[in-house]
Design an enzyme around this catalytic site. Structure first.
Site, PDB file in Angstrom:
ATOM      1  N   TYR A 459       0.849  -1.200   0.000  1.00  0.00           N
ATOM      2  CA  TYR A 459       0.000   0.000   0.000  1.00  0.00           C
ATOM      3  C   TYR A 459       0.885   1.251   0.000  1.00  0.00           C
ATOM      4  O   TYR A 459       0.977   1.952  -0.959  1.00  0.00           O
ATOM      5  CB  TYR A 459      -0.960  -0.009   1.178  1.00  0.00           C
ATOM      6  CG  TYR A 459      -1.938   1.142   1.140  1.00  0.00           C
ATOM      7  CD1 TYR A 459      -3.038   1.110   0.287  1.00  0.00           C
ATOM      8  CD2 TYR A 459      -1.743   2.275   1.929  1.00  0.00           C
ATOM      9  CE1 TYR A 459      -3.927   2.176   0.215  1.00  0.00           C
ATOM     10  CE2 TYR A 459      -2.630   3.345   1.873  1.00  0.00           C
ATOM     11  CZ  TYR A 459      -3.719   3.291   1.021  1.00  0.00           C
ATOM     12  OH  TYR A 459      -4.595   4.348   0.948  1.00  0.00           O
ATOM     13  N   SER A 539      -6.323   1.026  -4.552  1.00  0.00           N
ATOM     14  CA  SER A 539      -6.408   2.457  -4.290  1.00  0.00           C
ATOM     15  C   SER A 539      -5.016   3.070  -4.420  1.00  0.00           C
ATOM     16  O   SER A 539      -4.415   3.020  -5.496  1.00  0.00           O
ATOM     17  CB  SER A 539      -7.029   2.705  -2.914  1.00  0.00           C
ATOM     18  OG  SER A 539      -7.421   4.045  -2.767  1.00  0.00           O
ATOM     19  N   ASP A 622     -17.615   3.529  -8.165  1.00  0.00           N
ATOM     20  CA  ASP A 622     -16.573   4.052  -7.282  1.00  0.00           C
ATOM     21  C   ASP A 622     -16.552   5.570  -7.394  1.00  0.00           C
ATOM     22  O   ASP A 622     -16.126   6.127  -8.406  1.00  0.00           O
ATOM     23  CB  ASP A 622     -15.211   3.466  -7.669  1.00  0.00           C
ATOM     24  CG  ASP A 622     -14.123   3.766  -6.646  1.00  0.00           C
ATOM     25  OD1 ASP A 622     -14.307   4.697  -5.844  1.00  0.00           O
ATOM     26  OD2 ASP A 622     -13.101   3.059  -6.648  1.00  0.00           O
ATOM     27  N   HIS A 657     -15.691   1.644  -3.964  1.00  0.00           N
ATOM     28  CA  HIS A 657     -14.254   1.606  -3.713  1.00  0.00           C
ATOM     29  C   HIS A 657     -13.832   0.377  -2.914  1.00  0.00           C
ATOM     30  O   HIS A 657     -12.651   0.134  -2.732  1.00  0.00           O
ATOM     31  CB  HIS A 657     -13.827   2.880  -2.990  1.00  0.00           C
ATOM     32  CG  HIS A 657     -12.360   3.151  -3.057  1.00  0.00           C
ATOM     33  ND1 HIS A 657     -11.669   3.270  -4.246  1.00  0.00           N
ATOM     34  CD2 HIS A 657     -11.430   3.308  -2.076  1.00  0.00           C
ATOM     35  CE1 HIS A 657     -10.392   3.501  -3.991  1.00  0.00           C
ATOM     36  NE2 HIS A 657     -10.216   3.516  -2.691  1.00  0.00           N
TER      37      HIS A 657
END
Length: 689
Positions: A459, A539, A622, A657
């Site tokens: 991430y 993301s 999203d 999302h």
């Protein structure tokens, strides 16, 4: 396998000047709103057909789906919130698509369903979002999330009768629900109603805190706090358990925030800003009379606990618990009974330490293993409290904690359908390009002792740490003999603000370097087979995966970027994008523009290189990272000469999302992803014995 013929994507160049450079945006038309643009709708349909045609040829997809369903066959609890003799929690049973809200009468009484969202829609794509119970335990206010959107509608339920009130609060977004002490109503955050109902493309601006009184129309709601002179701020209100101060956190999208307080015991509810600047994090965890107790990064890179005395005309922080002298990061804190409980991250693993309310150390809380603990729930003055614990090989269990005796006893221990003794979990450290040492978790079957296809997850953004937690989706990969690797790269919060800043703005390349170094380490040390490295992230993690694929297409064998931020020159123009400028830098500034152009995935596809197999994923609803990011990126990939491996996109419907996605859609999506990764990394798939 036959060669894939991609759908034709029209090229309509839009040329723009940025600080003396001409940038051509060939696929901007894919930003158009799909339901209202027939060309975009047709493009989505054609892409899904091609992707489905490829995925349906892959062996093992049904095996992954079946095993994921089996691995979810256990009860998943959240930490209970106590009101009187009632305990409120969400419970997700087996392969139900959505968790439901339950109440227990007595700590070990029979659980009763209060709200079951699985009956709200035919496809179970509507979910419970935020929820809060009044202090007297009479009412629960809960938000409804439809089809994965960030927008919320708030309703109210009478707990005793099960009757739903006529109260209907719309346009809540990025909100908490916080009851007034007397239960007359609740505080929430909302946006203005979108113009012409355009919820998908509405800008995030003019966020404000309101109070809704039960039994009244939303038009009568009282405005509590707003900043019309700064429409780009988010304002989120909360109240510590049984406290009488409303704490409003204001931020432009950074982790740092201003702090405004409302004394709910007063008649006029006048907001008082006690921290006007946004140079540090300030989070209220309770109060002692007029003294607020807070967690802050003010003067502490890894956080400390301080007090602010509201009786003073200009309150200044007074230290209660200092920043840890080592590398431990204060990650969670609560006032429980007459103790202060603090969860620290030590190399991304949790320790819970006890303190007296004065700040004097008072031992530690014994945990059942190495993993992640937190989510403290309890009341000041009450010796009964609760917290959760999970690990890569341990499903989330809920523990009852006696603050007086320091005793920990199980309250809900689910039995997951996997043998944890068959799993090996270890932590390694490797060196990044600049010599920085980075932690890496490895999870695999104990009998997997040779190089094996590996799924590397990352991430690396917004100060969010990647900590151990139990994930049946990932364990389906491990069960087949694959390795799961999770890299704690810079940009996250594993080691505090400095670790975050080292992967932020102009330092963002450190995040990519750390992830690339993780891949090199896995192959160099023989953990991963030489053609067996798949990478995944969502993301900001989707940005990570796409960026490193462009930078090192030779290193990675499969790339799975999900709901990614992929057009770094236009991300600010969509929905919540403007709030990310503090993380990435605004493309409207010269220095940030030039930095963003070095890694923006849409703009840095390396034509002529041999790329890994790519399966990008996004969702049509999203409204946080809009799907146009993925659409444009995939169009650029398919138009380039990148070798013979596929570059595909899977576009989910009635999903957003990630939050609120029904379990069946989540399983179907990941079964496709894992089958794709298994095929292109050489992972052998076999039915469970």
């Amino acid at each position: 396998m036959s060669e894939i013929t991609y759908p034709t994507t029209d090229r309509i160049d839009v040329a723009e000047e940025h600080f003396g450079e001409t940038v051509v945006d060939t696929y901007r038309w894919l930003e158009n709103d799909a339901p209202n643009d027939h060309a975009v709708t047709a493009w989505i349909k054609a892409q899904n057909q091609v992707t489905r045609g490829h995925l349906d040829t892959l062996a093992g997809r049904d095996i992954f789906e079946g095993r994921m369903k089996a691995l979810f066959e256990y009860e998943r609890f959240t930490v209970p919130r106590k009101r009187g003799d009632r305990y409120f929690l969400t419970l997700h049973k087996g392969i139900e698509n959505q968790p439901s809200l339950y109440v227990r009468h007595g700590a070990f009484g029979e659980a009763r369903v209060l709200i079951d969202p699985n009956a709200w829609s035919d496809d179970n794509a509507d979910a419970i979002g935020e929820w809060s119970v009044s202090d007297d335990g009479r009412y629960v206010a809960f938000s409804v999330q439809k089809g994965g959107t960030d927008w919320r509608t708030i309703r109210v339920l009478d707990i005793e009768s099960g009757r739903e009130f006529e109260d209907f609060v719309e346009w809540a977004r990025f909100t908490r629900i916080t009851w007034a002490p007397d239960g007359a109503g609740f505080f929430y955050s909302r946006m203005p109603a979108p113009i012409r109902g355009n919820t998908a493309g509405a800008a995030i601006a003019d966020h404000a805190v309101y109070f809704h009184r039960i039994g009244t129309r939303q038009a009568e709601d009282r405005l509590i706090y707003a900043t019309p002179d700064r429409p780009g701020l988010l304002h989120v209100a909360d109240r510590a358990e049984y406290g009488y101060y409303l704490a409003i956190s204001s931020t432009p999208g950074t982790n740092e925030n201003a702090l405004t307080v409302v004394d709910l015991a007063s008649r006029d509810w006048t907001p008082r800003t006690v921290v006007p600047d946004m140079k540090a994090e300030w989070s209220v965890i309770g109060h002692d009379g007029s003294k607020l107790i807070l967690v802050t990064t003010d003067g502490a890179e890894r956080r400390r606990v301080v007090s602010l005395d509201l009786a003073e005309p200009d309150p200044r922080p007074k230290e209660i618990v200092a920043e840890d002298a080592g590398n431990a990061v204060l990650n969670d804190a609560a006032l429980l009974g007459d103790k202060l409980l603090i969860g620290y991250l030590v190399d991304a693993k949790t320790e819970i330490r006890r303190f007296n309310v004065s700040g004097a150390p008072d031992g530690a809380v014994a945990l059942p293993g190495i993993g992640t603990a937190g989510g403290f729930q309890g009341h000041p003055g009450d010796s009964e409290a609760f917290f959760g614990f999970t690990g890569f090989d341990a499903p989330m269990a809920i523990y009852r904690y006696d603050t007086a005796s320091n005793a920990v006893t199980p309250w809900a221990e689910p039995k997951a359908p996997i043998d944890p003794d068959g799993l090996a979990v270890e932590q390694r450290f490797y060196r990044s390009k600049d010599g920085t040492e980075v932690p890496l978790f490895l999870i695999r079957r104990k009998d997997v002792t040779r190089a094996a296809p590996t799924l590397l997850y990352g991430y690396g953004g917004f100060g969010i740490p990647q900590v151990p937690y139990y994930n049946p989706i990932q364990l389906a990969w491990v069960e087949q003999g694959g390795v799961l690797a999770i890299a704690n790269i810079r940009g996250g919060g594993e080691y505090g603000r400095a670790w975050h800043r080292a992967g932020q703005l102009e330092e963002k390349q450190n995040t990519f370097d750390d992830f690339i170094a993780a891949g090199e380490f896995l192959k160099r040390t023989g953990i991963t087979s030489q053609k067996g490295l798949a990478i995944q992230g969502e993301s900001n993690g989707g940005l990570l995966v796409a960026a490193v694929t462009n930078q090192r297409p030779d290193l990675f064998d499969v790339a799975l970027p999900g709901v990614g931020v992929l057009d770094m020159l236009r991300y600010e123009k969509f929905t919540a994008g403007a709030f990310w400028a503090s993380e990435f830098g605004s493309p409207s500034e010269d220095r940030h523009f030039r930095n963003l152009m070095t890694y923006s995935p849409y703009h840095t596809v390396r034509d002529g290189d041999d790329y890994p197999a790519i399966l990008a994923t996004t969702s049509d609803a999203d409204d946080r990272v809009v799907p146009a990011h993925t659409f444009k990126y995939v169009a650029a990939l398919q138009a380039a000469d990148l070798g013979s491996k596929p570059r595909l996109v899977r576009i989910e419907t009635r999903a957003g999302h990630g939050a609120g996605m029904p379990l069946d859609k989540m399983i179907a999506q990941h079964a496709d992803m894992w089958a794709f990764a298994a095929h292109w990394t050489g992972l052998s798939i076999a039915p469970a014995k």
